[in-house]
Each structure stands twice: as structure tokens, then as C-alpha cells.
Enzyme design. Structure first.
Site: not given
Ligand code: AGP
Length: 605
Positions: A485, A600, A501, A27, A482, A2, A101-102, A478, A75
């Protein structure tokens, strides 16, 4: 997870808070709210949905005049994201408002205690127990009562608190969640992150775990966990507001993709002098280690998968890589001869922090690769190599990821040289290759101009495969993440040789297979996997070096990237895949910078 903000000054608080929340929205963005100290006491508005909804509500709400307030963008972790569970939360007596936040792990136990005392809760959140407890303990001294309150909390928190009886003051406390104090002129701030404050001040103090703080117009006071006042020098932020704005791009993600050449250059520049790699920030006796363990989450884990192959290949030390959420509970066999490398853009990812602590407790040396100065991970690790990517706002990481890769490349060559595993000629050649990566990244962007058109033909595909071998496979993971997500299309990354396999059963006419073909030494092998899927009717989109002409006889479409040494190709190869994900998401009308269900910075388990 958050974003929180607190403000005290002489300007109207509502616009300052709303603007700060807009910058913190990456966030978390399922609900938002603000509380203001007004002549009539504490006034609060909150709503489900994004900060724009809150701004619309604020525009038609009377009685929000005030120069001191707090705000939150959420969030959800406890309770659905509705108006009631949105922050701020107010104590039943209306005396206190809080944003948090937490996660408060013992909230149910605290809630039961307070309910027995007759306190009625309004929301389903863990946060509300903090504010109810604070009101319960209140003895006329807010800070003393706040310290008493936080002593009862287990878990993580960054909180900002308003008290109706203490006009012009915002109180805060921090434990394992980021919180900074912003020092303005005639105004002061709290925020989860500098992006919320950069247009007001570049001078900030990072609060430490266990600390509490008070901001007033007249100044800032910080207290340690025992209540003694502490003095701290502020740090000055070097980047400016433009870095935290879209700069003419429709989305932060596109802006950040386009910024990659500069981000790579900024990360590289201070570390290569006269053709040699200088990691001045690192003090490690590489000969001491008999293995390296890389741990991280999401894209940072994918960077680790690349790092494993590059470090192992150059240093000839065994390297393992594992997602932090698994590593932390594995009771791994590691000791002082292990180097644990954690990778994190935000420096606040809960699982990565826990993995780092686990490594330290077991006696390993720890090295963090991190983008945020002063973040929890940067503070905890024995050594830090910063990625100088600048602020990354889009939830989907792009420049954060490629700068992690270039740091891993630098580290691998630096360590291999320290270990005496490289002759001068090879060392010089590798450094030259790394130095060329920023300009090759620019070339990769230039070559990708047709990706938008391809996305138009692919955006309705229901399930895709990304295949590759070795480093291409690490990049496939990766590329697949991308796409998932931000466009919500299902996709899977597969080691190209493993398809046969079992998973090849899912290949049918029209299935899109994205084949990564940048590992030159393995090209013929991947080409035969392409033939296998083509024989079953798949459409193949290949990513291949410009010099590879054969690929045009294999694939239906080709995305070209500049030729790059095999070891470093992931930095370049990911670029067209980021753009593919972006344009597919655009075609599908997705909220690219704030994909559903995500945030994020993942500060919960
Ligand atoms: C990647 O696009 C994601 N949003 C997510 O996988 C991210 O890389 C992961 O949460 C790790 O975050 P960080 O690098 O801030 O630790």
C-alpha cells in the site's frame, strides 16, 4: 472517504478551513475546495490535487474575505477527480453551496427528476443532486428545506451547507457518515473528525444519524429526524494538538510506528490491575457462546487472523475470521450463541458496519474493538473495547493494528479464565508476557535501526513473497499489505508450507522472500521452507527472535526482534516489517502518508 469542515466565527474563514482540511487530508486527497460567505454572496474555489494546491490558489484569489465557510477534501467516487467534480458544489441559482462525505445511492433517479424540471447539472457527482434538490425545495427556511431534501436521499451523507441569504450560519445533516460539532468560544465548527478542530476546541458533540444542526457565532442547535430540537452534552477530548501533528518526524507513519510502545501501554494500563485483567467495559457471559466470528477489513482483518489463533488456542472455542465485505453477503449461519467481534481503527468502515448490522440482525452478541470514541461502529456494537492508540493519521495503519492485537490478546486470556480454561500459574504467566509487550516493542524498534540500509538494497525488487506459518503467516499478510500500500511493490503473503503446491514456480534467482520465523515451535518447519526457496536462488530476509542463532546459517539477512511467547509474538514481529515498508517507500519516493488511490477511512462499499 472525504473530509468536511464548516466554520463560523469572527476570524477569517479561509485559513481556518485550509488548516482544518490539511488535518483531514488523510481521509481523501484527490481534490479540495472551499466556499465562503462574502459580501458578494457565496464565493467558491476548488482544484484537483491536494490541499496545498488549494492553498496556493486561495493565496492568489481575491474576494475570499469572510468569517463563515465550508471546505472539503475528496476521495472520488462519482466522476474523475478534476476541478469540476471537486466539492463544494453550488446550486444552479447560486443560493446554496454544499460539501458532502458519503454516497447518495439514488442520485441518478433524483438527477433525472431535477433535469426534467430544467435544472442543469455542472458535475458528474452524486453530491450535486443534494444541493440542486435543496434549492428546488427552498421556501425561505433553510433547515425545513434541508429536512425535506434529506428525506429523499438514500445512502450515506455528512453534509455542510451555506446559504447566501443566511449569513453566519452553517447547516449540517448526518446519515451513516461521521460528523461532529465543535464548540468554540465565539466560534463554532462542523468537521468529519476532531483532528481538524483540536487546535480550536476540545469540546465536541457527535451528531447522530438523521439529525440536522445549525451553527452560528451565538450557538449551536441540533434537531432530531422529526425536527424537534434536542439537547446534548458535549464530550471533552483528552488528547491535544501535538498528537495530531508530526512532532518532528518527516511522516506521520514513522511517528506512529515510533509511538507504538506508548500506544500499547496506554491500551494495556487501565486493564491490568494487581496482575489480573479487568475488561470492565465488557459484560459477556462467555459460557453462552459456542463460536466466535471475527470480521473486519484490511489490516483489521489481519489482526482478526491473529486473534483467531490466540482465542482458539486459549479458549478452545471455534473461531472463524472473515473479511467484512464477504461476510455481509454470505448469509452466515449465526445465532444468539455466536459472538461476533468486529475490529476497526476508524469505526467508520462501511463493510464492517454492514457486517456488524448483519450479526445483530441474526441475534448474535456483538463486540467491537475500535479506536475512535463515538464512531458509528462504537455506537452500534453491544460492547466496545477501545484501543487507546490516539489519533492515527497515516493511511497505513501501524499503532492502530498493534493495539488491536494487544486487545485481542487481553480478551483471549480474560475469556479463557472466565471459561475456566486456565490454571492460575498459566494465567499469571500469560499476563506477565502481555505486560512486557510495550517494552519489547521498544526493543524491537531499537533493534530495527538497520532496516533503512536493507531497504536500499531491496527497493527495486519487482515482486516479493512473505512466508510464515500459523501466527507468522497472519503477520506475513500484514507485512505484505504494508509494503504494497505504501511502496506499490507487488508482494504476496503465503503460508510457508503451501508454497510448494504451486507458487514455488515463481521463485527464481534474486526473488526476495521475507521469512517470518518467530513461532518457535514451528521454526524447523519454516527453516525447511527457507531451504527450498534458497535452493531455487531466492534471497531470504528473515525476521527471527534474538535468541535464534541458527537462522544466520539459513537466511541472507536477519532482522532480530526480542524473544516473546509464541502467542503474542505478532505484536513485536510486525514492527521491522512496518519499517521495511516505510523505508522502501521512502527510497522509491512515494507519498508515504497518502498513498495513491487510498483513503484512511473507507466509508463506501
Ligand atoms: C491498512 O494500512 C489500511 N489502510 C486498511 O487496510 C485498513 O486497515 C482498513 O481499511 C480497515 O480500516 P478500519 O480499521 O478503520 O476499519
Amino acid at each position: 472517504m472525504c473530509g468536511i469542515i464548516g466554520y463560523t466565527g469572527s476570524d477569517a474563514a479561509v485559513p481556518v478551513l485550509l488548516d482544518g482540511l490539511k488535518h483531514l487530508e488523510y481521509r481523501g486527497y484527490d481534490s479540495a475546495g472551499i466556499a465562503i460567505q462574502t459580501d458578494a454572496g457565496l464565493t467558491m474555489i476548488k482544484t484537483s490535487g491536494k490541499v496545498d494546491n488549494l492553498a496556493a490558489k486561495a493565496a492568489v484569489t481575491e474576494g475570499l474575505e469572510g468569517v463563515c465557510g465550508i471546505g472539503h477534501t475528496r476521495w472520488a467516487t462519482h466522476g474523475t477527480p478534476n476541478d469540476i467534480n471537486a466539492h463544494p458544489h453550488m446550486s444552479a441559482d447560486g443560493r446554496f453551496a454544499i460539501v458532502h462525505n458519503g454516497i447518495i445511492e439514488n442520485y441518478l433517479e433524483l438527477k433525472k427528476d431535477l433535469e426534467k424540471k430544467g435544472i442543469v447539472f455542472a458535475s458528474e457527482t452524486d453530491t450535486e443532486v443534494i444541493v440542486q434538490l435543496l434549492a428546488y425545495y427552498y421556501d425561505g427556511d433553510v433547515r425545513r428545506s434541508l429536512m425535506r431534501t434529506i428525506r429523499r436521499l438514500e445512502g450515506s451523507y455528512a453534509i455542510a451547507v451555506l446559504c447566501a441569504e443566511d449569513p453566519g450560519t452553517v447547516y449540517a445533516a448526518r446519515m451513516s457518515s461521521p460528523l461532529i460539532v465543535g464548540l468554540g468560544s465565539g466560534e463554532n465548527f462542523f468537521a468529519s473528525d476532531i483532528t481538524a478542530l483540536i487546535q480550536h476546541t476540545k469540546d465536541v458533540i457527535d451528531l447522530e444519524d438523521g439529525e440536522t444542526a445549525e451553527i452560528r457565532v451565538s450557538g449551536v442547535r441540533i434537531f432530531d429526524r422529526y425536527g424537534a430540537e434536542t439537547k446534548r452534552e458535549p464530550r471533552h477530548i483528552l488528547w491535544d494538538i501535538a498528537a495530531a501533528e508530526k512532532g518532528g518526524y518527516p511522516h506521520f507513519m514513522l511517528k506512529e510506528i515510533m509511538e507504538q510502545p506508548q500506544a500499547l501501554q496506554a491500551t494495556l494500563e487501565p486493564r491490568i490491575k494487581n496482575g489480573r485483567i479487568h475488561l470492565d467495559e465488557v459484560e459477556l457471559d462467555m459460557a453462552k457462546f459456542n463460536r466466535i466470528l471475527i470480521t473486519a477489513c484490511g489490516s483489521a482483518y489481519h489482526a482478526g487472523c491473529v486473534g483467531r489463533l490466540v482465542i482458539e488456542s486459549l479458549c478452545r472455542i471455534p473461531v472463524e475470521v472473515e473479511v467484512a465485505s464477504e461476510f455481509r453477503y454470505r448469509n452466515a449461519v449465526i445465532d444468539e450463541k455466536t459472538l461476533v467481534i468486529v475490529i476497526s481503527q476508524s469505526g467508520e468502515t462501511a463493510d464492517t458496519i454492514a457486517a456488524l448490522k448483519e450479526g445483530k440482525e441474526k441475534g448474535a452478541s456483538t463486540l467491537a474493538i475500535c479506536n475512535v470514541v463515538g464512531s458509528s461502529i462504537a455506537k452500534l456494537a453491544d460492547q466496545v473495547i477501545y484501543t487507546w492508540a490516539g489519533p492515527e493519521i497515516a493511511v497505513a495503519t501501524t499503532k492502530g493494528y498493534v493495539t488491536q492485537l494487544i486487545v485481542l490478546d487481553l480478551f483471549a486470556v480474560w475469556a479463557a479464565e472466565k471459561l475456566g480454561r486456565l490454571d492460575e500459574k498459566t494465567y499469571g504467566k500469560l499476563v506477565k508476557e502481555i505486560r512486557a509487550l510495550p517494552s519489547k516493542a521498544q526493543r524491537a524498534l531499537d533493534l530495527s535501526s538497520g532496516v533503512g540500509r536493507l531497504a536500499k538494497s531491496y527497493h527495486e525488487k519487482s515482486s516479493l513473497f512473505f512466508i510464515g506459518r500459523n501466527l507468522d503467516y497472519a503477520v506475513a499478510m500484514e507485512g505484505s499489505l504494508k509494503l504494497k500500500e505504501i511502496s506499490y511493490l507487488h508482494s504476496e503473503a503465503y503460508a510457508a508450507g503451501e508454497l510448494k503446491h504451486g507458487t514455488i514456480a515463481l521463485i527464481e534467482p534474486g526473488r526476495l522472500v521475507v521469512a517470518l520465523c518467530c513461532c518457535e515451535r514451528l521454526y524447523e518447519k519454516t527453516a525447511s521452507n527457507i531451504e527450498q526457496v534458497k535452493a531455487r536462488g531466492a534471497d531470504v530476509l528473515a525476521v527471527a527472535p534474538e535468541s535464534n542463532r541458527k537462522i544466520y546459517g539459513e537466511a541472507d539477512h536477519v532482522l532480530q526482534v526480542p524473544d516473546t511467547a509464541d502467542l503474542f509474538e505478532p505484536v513485536i514481529e510486525i514492527i521491522p516489517l512496518q519499517l521495511l515498508a516505510y523505508y522502501v517507500a521512502l527510497e522509491n519516493g512515494c507519498d508515504i502518508d497518502k498513498p495513491k488511490n487510498l483513503a484512511k477511512s473507507v466509508t463506501v462499499e
